[in-house]
Design an enzyme around this catalytic site. Sequence first.
Site, PDB file in Angstrom:
ATOM      1  CG  HIS A  45      -0.608   0.407   2.329  1.00  0.00           C
ATOM      2  ND1 HIS A  45      -0.386  -0.514   3.636  1.00  0.00           N
ATOM      3  CD2 HIS A  45      -0.139   1.481   2.969  1.00  0.00           C
ATOM      4  CE1 HIS A  45       0.284   0.097   4.411  1.00  0.00           C
ATOM      5  NE2 HIS A  45       0.387   1.294   4.318  1.00  0.00           N
ATOM      6  CB  SER A  47       2.823   2.237   6.076  1.00  0.00           C
ATOM      7  OG  SER A  47       1.499   2.399   6.829  1.00  0.00           O
ATOM      8  CG  ASP A  65       0.170  -3.885   2.694  1.00  0.00           C
ATOM      9  OD1 ASP A  65       0.564  -3.504   1.733  1.00  0.00           O
ATOM     10  OD2 ASP A  65       0.006  -3.209   3.856  1.00  0.00           O
TER      11      ASP A  65
END
Length: 603
Positions: free
Chosen positions: A401, A545, A449
């Site tokens: 992502h 992230s 992911d």
Amino acid sequence: MKLTQVILLFLCFYLSFCKVKDQKQKNQEEMEKVKVTSTSGTPQEDLVDKKCLREKYTHLSCQKVFCQPWQRCIEGTCICKLPYQCPKGGAPVCSTNGKSYPTYCQQKSLECLHPETKFLSNGTCTANGQFEVTLKYGKKYSEGIVEVKFAGQNKTMFICNDSWSITEANVACLDLEFQQGANDTQGSFHFPEDLHINSTECLHVHCQGFESHLAECTFTKRKAKNYQALASVTCYTQNAVSPTNNSFQCVNGKHIPQSKACNGDDDCGDQSDELCCKGCHDKAFHCKSGVCIPKQHVCNGEVDCITGEDEVHCEGFSHVAQEETEILTANMDAERRRIKSLFPKLSCGVKKSTPTRRKRVVGGKPAGPGDFPWQVAIREDGKINCGGIYIGGCWILTAAHCVRASKVHRYQIWISLIDWITYNAGIVVRMVNKIIVHEKYNGTTYQNDIALIEMKKHASKNNCMLPTTVPACVPWSPYLFQPNEKCIISGWGRDRDNAKVYSLHWGEVRLIGNCSNFYPGRFFEKEMECAGTDDGSIDACKGDSGGPLVCMDANNVTYVWGVVSWGENCGRPEFPGVYTKVAHYFDWISYHVGRSLISQHNV
Ligand SMILES: *[C@@H]1O[C@H](CO)[C@@H](O)[C@H](O)[C@H]1NC(C)=O
Ligand SMILES: *[C@@H]1O[C@H](CO)[C@@H](O)[C@H](O)[C@H]1NC(C)=O
Ligand SMILES: *[C@@H]1O[C@H](CO)[C@@H](O)[C@H](O)[C@H]1NC(C)=O
Ligand SMILES: *[C@@H]1O[C@H](CO)[C@@H](O)[C@H](O)[C@H]1NC(C)=O
Ligand SMILES: *[C@@H]1O[C@H](CO)[C@@H](O)[C@H](O)[C@H]1NC(C)=O
Ligand SMILES: *[C@@H]1O[C@H](CO)[C@@H](O)[C@H](O)[C@H]1NC(C)=O
Ligand SMILES: *[C@@H]1O[C@H](CO)[C@@H](O)[C@H](O)[C@H]1NC(C)=O
Ligand SMILES: *[C@@H]1O[C@H](CO)[C@@H](O)[C@H](O)[C@H]1NC(C)=O
Ligand SMILES: *[C@@H]1O[C@H](CO)[C@@H](O)[C@H](O)[C@H]1NC(C)=O
């Protein structure tokens, strides 16, 4: 606001109002259930992990054990190498087909492909005949005293039973074509009246368990002090044993007494009785990965646990001095170990300089130069939105992502960055050559992911020229780290009050066993990992992230266990962070970056 944060806020809201209490109650009930079974159940049954048994692990499961040097690991299974894939160097050996092979590894890889060509002897073949095993004086064809005859000798010999264990018994039975090995290390037999055996003359034999022919085990002759009983065996025949309440079913179909599971000995012959153990019987050693190994394998100079803890802190550990022995056959186990030592060593997960000793404080502490040499920042249009992990070569691991494969030119990789306001010395910036997003990435569920970024090579050199970086090791098995182990997250993520943080921070978190309880329907156990702190304190929010969740093994080697994905906490223990479980993607990563770049074992 980032997409992740929107989702997180939503999650926090949703969960805190409807599910949290129910879940806590459920957990408590679960705990009570466990207590009841552990007091009423027999302790032996408790050692076996039933859920793990469903995976049908054997000695060929590289998620649980190391492959032999003549095998390599493909998608979780040890498969036969082709002879040319063996390391060069070594002495010739002779096979039962009468042919000589340049090395033991080559012969074993050929045998792995064609099981009828077994090992016969060290050295080139001579016209000397075969090594033979027979069972003598048994009441049935499947049992008796074990008699051996060496190639080139007419005399037959017996084996002393003091060196005889299920390991040797299994090899002997396998040799006699009882596919499932031995049922017992003793067998009933009757001597002819007129037979006199001088039992101070029996031989000693030692096998490792991987051998297919007793000739491959090491035979020695020791000065016997007194009378020795002779080794006998009962081989396993399929119909002879009916399963009972108290039997353990091996993956190969054999039934053994339940009490022999998780005792360190390979009673099954395919090791399946030792690979799903919550604990071990007294004389065995329990590897963190849920495997029981014999105590004698601890501190013997060869790593047996995939997690490595059987060979640490071995200072002052002395093995019993060998008695005076005459070695009758070559020690092929020593040769196997020598072959293992020839494989290239991967350099990863070990920091170059020993960092200055720092007080270990849990929670959001600033990092210093060299503390996280695998940490990189991914800059997109002048902003740092995500972290990444250097895994070797020109490759960075991050979250799917964080990147878009079509926008390669927009990203820069910043290496050795600590603070992005006051730039530190040694910062290296690399452009991106290629981005590979997992083809099954799902932006709604956050499944898969994970993404790889290949940096552009240095213009004049054919590499990425990263002198201060150290790759984090890529875990090849989901059993390397367990719930409750302490690991570390790092990143430039926002703090509790959503304020920007400009310097690299780190925090200690614990792996959490089953996050389905926290995120029902959204947590996928095999693909995701979950970690947090008991009090849900801020440090679990620190990783941005795409950044790393790293764990250290028994040898202080660092692995990238997770990639920060979603569910950063809201300051409460009910909301642990969720990470992409890197071990699950080992084959995907190695397919793209090349197996040799990230494989430490089983190559
Ligand atoms: C073994 O026996 C054969 C025939 O019985 C004999 O020719 C041979 O010399 C013997 N070999 C040894 C090593 O004793
Ligand atoms: C060796 O044989 C003796 C006598 O049959 C028996 O009592 C003993 O348990 C055996 N030892 C082993 C290691 O099997
Ligand atoms: C058994 O063999 C040993 C060694 O060869 C020998 O010293 C001993 O006398 C023999 N015993 C008997 C009863 O034959
Ligand atoms: C296998 O061993 C068990 C106990 O060790 C015994 O009860 C059983 O009868 C044996 N089976 C055979 C076929 O010998
Ligand atoms: C297992 O043991 C229980 C109680 O001893 C008995 O009722 C049951 O029939 C047994 N089951 C098998 C498959 O032997
Ligand atoms: C095997 O034999 C060769 C000589 O042919 C020798 O150099 C080597 O050390 C032997 N290997 C073992 C394990 O004994
Ligand atoms: C993502 O997962 C959801 C829920 O399983 C599914 O409905 C959707 O089609 C998936 N999207 C993609 C792109 O696979
Ligand atoms: C994890 O929790 C889910 C839902 O509560 C359950 O279905 C699953 O079996 C659990 N797994 C483990 C390993 O406890
Ligand atoms: C790993 O590091 C810890 C803490 O620095 C130390 O106590 C331990 O001895 C180290 N282990 C090994 C095997 O070096």
